[in-house]
Design a protein around this motif. Sequence first.
Motif, PDB file in Angstrom:
ATOM      1  N   LEU A  32       8.218  16.959  -4.561  1.00 40.48           N
ATOM      2  CA  LEU A  32       9.454  17.914  -4.934  1.00 40.48           C
ATOM      3  C   LEU A  32      10.081  17.644  -6.126  1.00 40.48           C
ATOM      4  N   LYS A  33      10.402  18.953  -6.984  1.00 44.53           N
ATOM      5  CA  LYS A  33      11.232  18.544  -7.931  1.00 44.53           C
ATOM      6  C   LYS A  33      12.714  18.399  -7.999  1.00 44.53           C
ATOM      7  N   SER A  34      13.370  17.707  -8.793  1.00 40.73           N
ATOM      8  CA  SER A  34      14.886  17.613  -8.801  1.00 40.73           C
ATOM      9  C   SER A  34      15.274  18.883  -9.531  1.00 40.73           C
ATOM     10  N   ASP A  35      16.575  18.762  -9.365  1.00 40.87           N
ATOM     11  CA  ASP A  35      17.305  20.146 -10.165  1.00 40.87           C
ATOM     12  C   ASP A  35      16.946  20.107 -11.699  1.00 40.87           C
ATOM     13  N   LEU A  36      16.685  18.768 -12.116  1.00 37.91           N
ATOM     14  CA  LEU A  36      16.599  18.397 -13.402  1.00 37.91           C
ATOM     15  C   LEU A  36      15.021  18.753 -13.738  1.00 37.91           C
ATOM     16  N   THR A  64       0.934  -1.271  -0.037  1.00 38.73           N
ATOM     17  CA  THR A  64      -0.083   0.013   0.036  1.00 38.73           C
ATOM     18  C   THR A  64       0.754   1.178  -0.143  1.00 38.73           C
ATOM     19  N   VAL A  65       2.022   1.283   0.751  1.00 34.92           N
ATOM     20  CA  VAL A  65       2.735   2.567   0.744  1.00 34.92           C
ATOM     21  C   VAL A  65       3.563   2.438  -0.373  1.00 34.92           C
ATOM     22  N   SER A  66       3.924   1.566  -0.886  1.00 31.37           N
ATOM     23  CA  SER A  66       4.750   1.635  -2.197  1.00 31.37           C
ATOM     24  C   SER A  66       3.705   2.151  -3.321  1.00 31.37           C
ATOM     25  N   LYS A  67       2.670   1.552  -3.592  1.00 33.83           N
ATOM     26  CA  LYS A  67       1.694   2.153  -4.488  1.00 33.83           C
ATOM     27  C   LYS A  67       1.392   3.643  -4.371  1.00 33.83           C
ATOM     28  N   THR A  68       1.112   4.099  -3.047  1.00 30.63           N
ATOM     29  CA  THR A  68       0.859   5.414  -2.669  1.00 30.63           C
ATOM     30  C   THR A  68       2.079   6.183  -3.140  1.00 30.63           C
ATOM     31  N   ILE A  69       3.316   5.941  -2.877  1.00 32.41           N
ATOM     32  CA  ILE A  69       4.594   6.433  -3.210  1.00 32.41           C
ATOM     33  C   ILE A  69       4.516   6.859  -4.691  1.00 32.41           C
ATOM     34  N   GLU A  70       4.201   5.843  -5.611  1.00 33.23           N
ATOM     35  CA  GLU A  70       4.391   5.991  -6.960  1.00 33.23           C
ATOM     36  C   GLU A  70       3.283   7.114  -7.468  1.00 33.23           C
ATOM     37  N   GLU A  71       2.299   7.014  -6.592  1.00 32.32           N
ATOM     38  CA  GLU A  71       0.972   7.822  -7.056  1.00 32.32           C
ATOM     39  C   GLU A  71       1.376   9.354  -6.601  1.00 32.32           C
ATOM     40  N   VAL A  72       2.279   9.475  -5.598  1.00 37.66           N
ATOM     41  CA  VAL A  72       2.656  10.946  -5.257  1.00 37.66           C
ATOM     42  C   VAL A  72       3.570  11.338  -6.335  1.00 37.66           C
ATOM     43  N   PHE A  73       4.484  10.395  -7.033  1.00 41.30           N
ATOM     44  CA  PHE A  73       5.343  11.121  -7.945  1.00 41.30           C
ATOM     45  C   PHE A  73       4.789  11.133  -9.301  1.00 41.30           C
ATOM     46  N   GLN A  74       3.912  10.398  -9.533  1.00 41.59           N
ATOM     47  CA  GLN A  74       3.397  10.391 -11.095  1.00 41.59           C
ATOM     48  C   GLN A  74       2.272  11.544 -11.234  1.00 41.59           C
ATOM     49  N   ALA A  75       1.226  11.613 -10.111  1.00 39.13           N
ATOM     50  CA  ALA A  75       0.259  12.485 -10.476  1.00 39.13           C
ATOM     51  C   ALA A  75       0.532  14.030 -10.751  1.00 39.13           C
ATOM     52  N   PRO A  76       1.257  14.625  -9.863  1.00 39.53           N
ATOM     53  CA  PRO A  76       1.992  14.523  -8.556  1.00 39.53           C
ATOM     54  C   PRO A  76       0.776  15.000  -7.615  1.00 39.53           C
ATOM     55  N   GLY A  77       0.760  14.467  -6.389  1.00 37.05           N
ATOM     56  CA  GLY A  77      -0.216  14.437  -5.554  1.00 37.05           C
ATOM     57  C   GLY A  77       0.534  14.624  -3.934  1.00 37.05           C
ATOM     58  N   THR A  78      -0.510  14.678  -2.998  1.00 33.64           N
ATOM     59  CA  THR A  78      -0.156  14.450  -1.744  1.00 33.64           C
ATOM     60  C   THR A  78      -0.653  13.472  -0.912  1.00 33.64           C
ATOM     61  N   VAL A  83      -3.524   2.218   8.918  1.00 36.43           N
ATOM     62  CA  VAL A  83      -4.949   2.086   9.104  1.00 36.43           C
ATOM     63  C   VAL A  83      -5.829   2.683   8.004  1.00 36.43           C
ATOM     64  N   ARG A  84      -5.448   3.818   7.433  1.00 35.53           N
ATOM     65  CA  ARG A  84      -6.119   4.395   6.118  1.00 35.53           C
ATOM     66  C   ARG A  84      -5.245   5.397   5.840  1.00 35.53           C
ATOM     67  N   ARG A  85      -5.538   5.666   4.401  1.00 35.97           N
ATOM     68  CA  ARG A  85      -4.354   6.571   3.887  1.00 35.97           C
ATOM     69  C   ARG A  85      -5.502   7.526   2.883  1.00 35.97           C
ATOM     70  N   SER A  86      -5.066   8.832   2.619  1.00 31.40           N
ATOM     71  CA  SER A  86      -5.827   9.454   1.702  1.00 31.40           C
ATOM     72  C   SER A  86      -4.705  10.195   0.692  1.00 31.40           C
ATOM     73  N   PHE A  87      -5.453  10.366  -0.467  1.00 33.61           N
ATOM     74  CA  PHE A  87      -4.535  10.764  -1.498  1.00 33.61           C
ATOM     75  C   PHE A  87      -5.266  11.867  -2.272  1.00 33.61           C
ATOM     76  N   SER A  88      -4.457  13.143  -2.483  1.00 32.20           N
ATOM     77  CA  SER A  88      -5.049  14.325  -3.205  1.00 32.20           C
ATOM     78  C   SER A  88      -4.204  14.550  -4.358  1.00 32.20           C
ATOM     79  N   MET A  89      -4.791  14.756  -5.474  1.00 35.84           N
ATOM     80  CA  MET A  89      -4.037  15.000  -6.723  1.00 35.84           C
ATOM     81  C   MET A  89      -3.965  16.577  -6.577  1.00 35.84           C
ATOM     82  N   LEU A  90      -2.828  17.035  -7.088  1.00 31.98           N
ATOM     83  CA  LEU A  90      -2.511  18.484  -7.197  1.00 31.98           C
ATOM     84  C   LEU A  90      -3.185  19.202  -8.439  1.00 31.98           C
TER      85      LEU A  90
END
Length: 227
Positions: free
Chosen positions: A130-134, A91-105, A160-167
């Motif tokens: 966050l954005k990298s220097d590239l 669940t954590v791994s999937k959420t991490i990728e969503e934050v990167f790809q969307a991006p979101g919080t 227990v639960r997680r929430s995701f918000s796309m920017l």
Amino acid sequence: MSEYQPQSGYAAIAQVEAYWEALRGARMVPKRSEIDPRGIEGALENAFIVERVAAGIARLRIAGSHLNDLMGMEVRGMPLTALFAPSSRQTVSKTIEEVFQAPGTATFHLVAPGTEGRPEGEARMILLPLKSDLGDVSRLLGCIVFKGTIGLAPRRFEVVRRSFSMLGPGIDMPPAPLPEPEPEPARPPVETPGFAAPETRFDSGDTTKRGKGNKRPPYLRLVKSED
């Protein structure tokens, strides 16, 4: 993430979120190079920065002392999922990728099960892109707060639960405009045979200015003879 209020015991999370929002402004995502530890001085021990190394895998690059206390070791270089029980890592791994790809919080409500020497406790964690220097979104600013007695380390968490918000779309600063080229100096018109009208000349009537063959030599004079 407005639910995070200082009086709830998660003041560090509220501070990190407010700092990230201030950096972001009207943009979608702030840059990693803009992070100044002085801006989150009251939350440094709970804050961390991770770097994306593969799909769903983020490695801890900077971590506060609170994370080291939870794991009972230096956590820099470890994957963020190492803080979680095996049942929650996907669940954590999937959420991490969503934050990167969307991006979101992302926001996590966590629990640390109680065992001998490890009292039960709850925790919360946020992940902010966050954005990298590239210019790619490959870093995350995070914060985790555990409420309770740590006891024997390591302490690992279950989601227990997680929430995701796309920017929403941001307004990044446009590149500086290129200088306008200087205008070329005006060039005189070039007459092109076949397209230019022939020059019109007017005869003044003075026979002395006619063709070369009709000109009288200046040294000759007219002599009249009566003979």
